[in-house]
Design a protein around this motif. Structure first.
Motif, short mmCIF file in Angstrom:
data_model
loop_
_atom_site.label_atom_id
_atom_site.label_comp_id
_atom_site.label_asym_id
_atom_site.label_seq_id
_atom_site.Cartn_x
_atom_site.Cartn_y
_atom_site.Cartn_z
N ARG A 130 0.83 -1.21 0.00
CA ARG A 130 0.00 0.00 0.00
C ARG A 130 0.86 1.26 0.00
NH1 ARG A 130 -3.71 -0.26 4.93
NH2 ARG A 130 -4.63 1.62 3.99
N ALA A 131 1.93 1.24 0.78
CA ALA A 131 2.80 2.41 0.84
C ALA A 131 3.47 2.67 -0.50
CB ALA A 131 3.86 2.22 1.93
N ALA A 132 3.95 1.60 -1.15
CA ALA A 132 4.61 1.76 -2.44
C ALA A 132 3.65 2.27 -3.50
CB ALA A 132 5.24 0.43 -2.87
N VAL A 133 2.44 1.72 -3.53
CA VAL A 133 1.45 2.16 -4.51
C VAL A 133 1.12 3.63 -4.30
CG1 VAL A 133 -0.96 1.91 -5.24
CG2 VAL A 133 0.47 -0.12 -4.94
N ALA A 134 0.96 4.05 -3.05
CA ALA A 134 0.64 5.45 -2.76
C ALA A 134 1.74 6.38 -3.26
CB ALA A 134 0.43 5.64 -1.26
N GLU A 135 2.97 6.02 -3.00
CA GLU A 135 4.09 6.88 -3.43
C GLU A 135 4.19 6.92 -4.95
OE1 GLU A 135 5.71 8.83 -1.64
OE2 GLU A 135 5.47 8.12 0.41
N LEU A 136 4.02 5.78 -5.59
CA LEU A 136 4.12 5.74 -7.06
C LEU A 136 3.00 6.55 -7.70
CD1 LEU A 136 5.00 1.96 -7.42
CD2 LEU A 136 6.50 3.86 -8.03
N ARG A 137 1.79 6.45 -7.17
CA ARG A 137 0.68 7.20 -7.73
C ARG A 137 0.84 8.71 -7.49
NH1 ARG A 137 -4.47 3.22 -6.24
NH2 ARG A 137 -4.01 1.69 -7.87
N ALA A 150 11.87 2.49 -9.29
CA ALA A 150 10.61 2.43 -10.03
C ALA A 150 9.86 3.73 -9.87
CB ALA A 150 9.77 1.26 -9.53
N CYS A 151 9.13 4.08 -10.93
CA CYS A 151 8.21 5.22 -10.86
C CYS A 151 7.10 4.96 -11.87
CB CYS A 151 8.92 6.54 -11.16
SG CYS A 151 9.35 6.80 -12.90
N SER A 152 6.07 5.78 -11.82
CA SER A 152 5.00 5.66 -12.80
C SER A 152 5.52 6.05 -14.17
CB SER A 152 3.83 6.57 -12.41
OG SER A 152 2.89 6.64 -13.47
N ALA A 153 5.35 5.16 -15.14
CA ALA A 153 5.79 5.47 -16.49
C ALA A 153 4.90 6.52 -17.14
CB ALA A 153 5.79 4.19 -17.34
N GLN A 164 5.39 -8.31 -8.84
CA GLN A 164 4.19 -8.62 -9.62
C GLN A 164 2.95 -8.06 -8.93
OE1 GLN A 164 4.00 -12.78 -10.93
NE2 GLN A 164 6.23 -12.87 -10.83
N ASP A 165 2.87 -8.23 -7.62
CA ASP A 165 1.75 -7.66 -6.87
C ASP A 165 1.72 -6.14 -7.01
OD1 ASP A 165 1.03 -10.15 -6.01
OD2 ASP A 165 1.47 -9.82 -3.89
N LEU A 166 2.90 -5.51 -6.92
CA LEU A 166 2.98 -4.06 -6.99
C LEU A 166 2.49 -3.55 -8.35
CD1 LEU A 166 3.86 -1.35 -5.81
CD2 LEU A 166 6.17 -1.81 -6.64
N ALA A 167 2.95 -4.17 -9.43
CA ALA A 167 2.55 -3.74 -10.76
C ALA A 167 1.05 -3.93 -10.98
CB ALA A 167 3.35 -4.49 -11.82
N GLN A 168 0.50 -5.02 -10.46
CA GLN A 168 -0.92 -5.29 -10.65
C GLN A 168 -1.78 -4.34 -9.84
OE1 GLN A 168 -1.95 -9.50 -10.37
NE2 GLN A 168 0.02 -10.07 -11.24
N VAL A 169 -1.41 -4.10 -8.59
CA VAL A 169 -2.20 -3.20 -7.75
C VAL A 169 -2.07 -1.76 -8.23
CG1 VAL A 169 -2.52 -2.30 -5.41
CG2 VAL A 169 -2.08 -4.74 -5.76
N PHE A 170 -0.88 -1.37 -8.67
CA PHE A 170 -0.68 -0.02 -9.19
C PHE A 170 -1.58 0.23 -10.39
CE2 PHE A 170 1.54 2.94 -12.07
CZ PHE A 170 1.55 4.06 -11.25
N GLY A 171 -1.71 -0.77 -11.25
CA GLY A 171 -2.67 -0.70 -12.32
C GLY A 171 -2.22 0.01 -13.58
N GLY A 172 -0.92 0.24 -13.73
CA GLY A 172 -0.39 0.88 -14.92
C GLY A 172 1.07 0.52 -15.09
N PRO A 173 1.70 0.96 -16.18
CA PRO A 173 3.10 0.62 -16.40
C PRO A 173 4.03 1.35 -15.44
CG PRO A 173 2.36 2.19 -18.06
CD PRO A 173 1.14 1.83 -17.25
N LEU A 174 5.03 0.64 -14.95
CA LEU A 174 6.06 1.23 -14.10
C LEU A 174 7.36 1.34 -14.90
CD1 LEU A 174 5.49 -0.82 -10.81
CD2 LEU A 174 4.79 1.55 -11.26
N ALA A 175 8.01 2.47 -14.82
CA ALA A 175 9.36 2.58 -15.38
C ALA A 175 10.33 1.97 -14.38
CB ALA A 175 9.71 4.04 -15.64
#
Length: 276
Positions: free
Chosen positions: A69-76, A92-95, A179-190
């Protein structure tokens, strides 16, 4: 590049929506949140249970869900996060966030003529972001795994991501947290290695402490591979699959032999100038 998206302004709202406060650096959110060993304005460290490569039996109790949850929040919110993969530690960051992409290049001191890979959570996602010219079975034999597959990019990707090339490298690490992080984030990660350009690639979080002050979050999945083996620092094997019927080895990496064998099983021929 086109004007950066206003990613930074979203951080407080996104964090609040996920139950995460925007406390000062090093503030204690739980017993698993640690202050880095030197003053760092913003960096936070969360440790995954076990190696992080395998999901905890009880994700909530083990801290897995908290880290996710923390990683997804920061990436978003447009931040840059350090993460473990199946080969090396990465940034990693949001592409889709142009500002975050620029931050990755600045943090690494990386030339903007060098591309960033895209990390996805599932093989099915590859078809959204790439024009695929190989059988789906081939993708599934290689992914998830320690390979980067270079293909023609689709219009779905941010034009500020590697604007100098029509190609993009795709990663699906053989690492459950990623894999969990990319799926929960819901978009491409750089995704790129967590080191200053031209320096050794890191296999544990201590090896890139000089980058911590520039990061919002460090996910510690423990040591990756055998730190005494030079082969463990080679990174993923990078394969060009943009030409139908052929493959080119751009970087031998850590899985050259097994990757080449799979490609040739499907009848693909090495392209001229390949590293084979």
């Amino acid at each position: 590049m086109s004007p950066a998206r206003p990613c930074r302004a979203l951080r407080a709202a996104v964090a609040a929506s996920m139950g995460l406060s925007e406390g000062p650096a090093g503030s204690a959110r739980s017993g698993r949140l640690l202050r880095p060993p030197s003053p760092t304005p913003g960096a936070r460290l969360l440790r995954l249970p076990g190696s992080g490569a395998v999901r905890a039996a009880n994700p909530e109790r083990g801290g897995w869900t908290e880290a996710l949850r923390a990683a997804v929040a920061e990436l978003r919110a447009g931040a840059v996060v350090a993460v473990p993969t199946d080969t090396l530690y990465g940034l990693a960051c949001s592409a889709s966030c142009s500002e975050a992409l620029g931050a990755v290049y600045r943090i690494k001191g990386r030339s903007e003529t060098k591309p960033l890979a895209v990390c996805l959570g599932r093989v099915a996602d590859v078809y959204r972001y790439c024009h695929v010219r190989v059988p789906e079975e081939l993708l599934k034999d290689l992914l998830p795994g320690p390979v980067t597959l270079v293909m023609e990019r689709s219009e779905e990707l941010n034009k500020d991501l590697n604007p100098f090339t029509p190609l993009v490298g795709i990663r699906i690490p053989d690492h459950t947290f990623m894999q969990d992080l990319a799926q929960v984030f819901g978009g491409p990660l750089a995704l790129t290695s967590a080191n200053l350009s031209s320096q050794s690639s890191p296999l544990n979080v201590e090896e890139f402490q000089d980058l911590w002050p520039h990061l919002s979050l460090i996910i510690d999945g423990g040591p990756i591979g055998d730190g005494q083996s030079p082969e463990c620092r080679l990174g993923s094997t990078v394969v060009d699959l943009s030409v139908p019927g052929k493959f080119g080895i751009i970087r031998p990496g850590c899985a050259l032999e097994s990757t080449s064998a799979i490609l040739q099983e499907y009848g693909l021929l090495p392209s001229h100038g390949s590293c084979l």
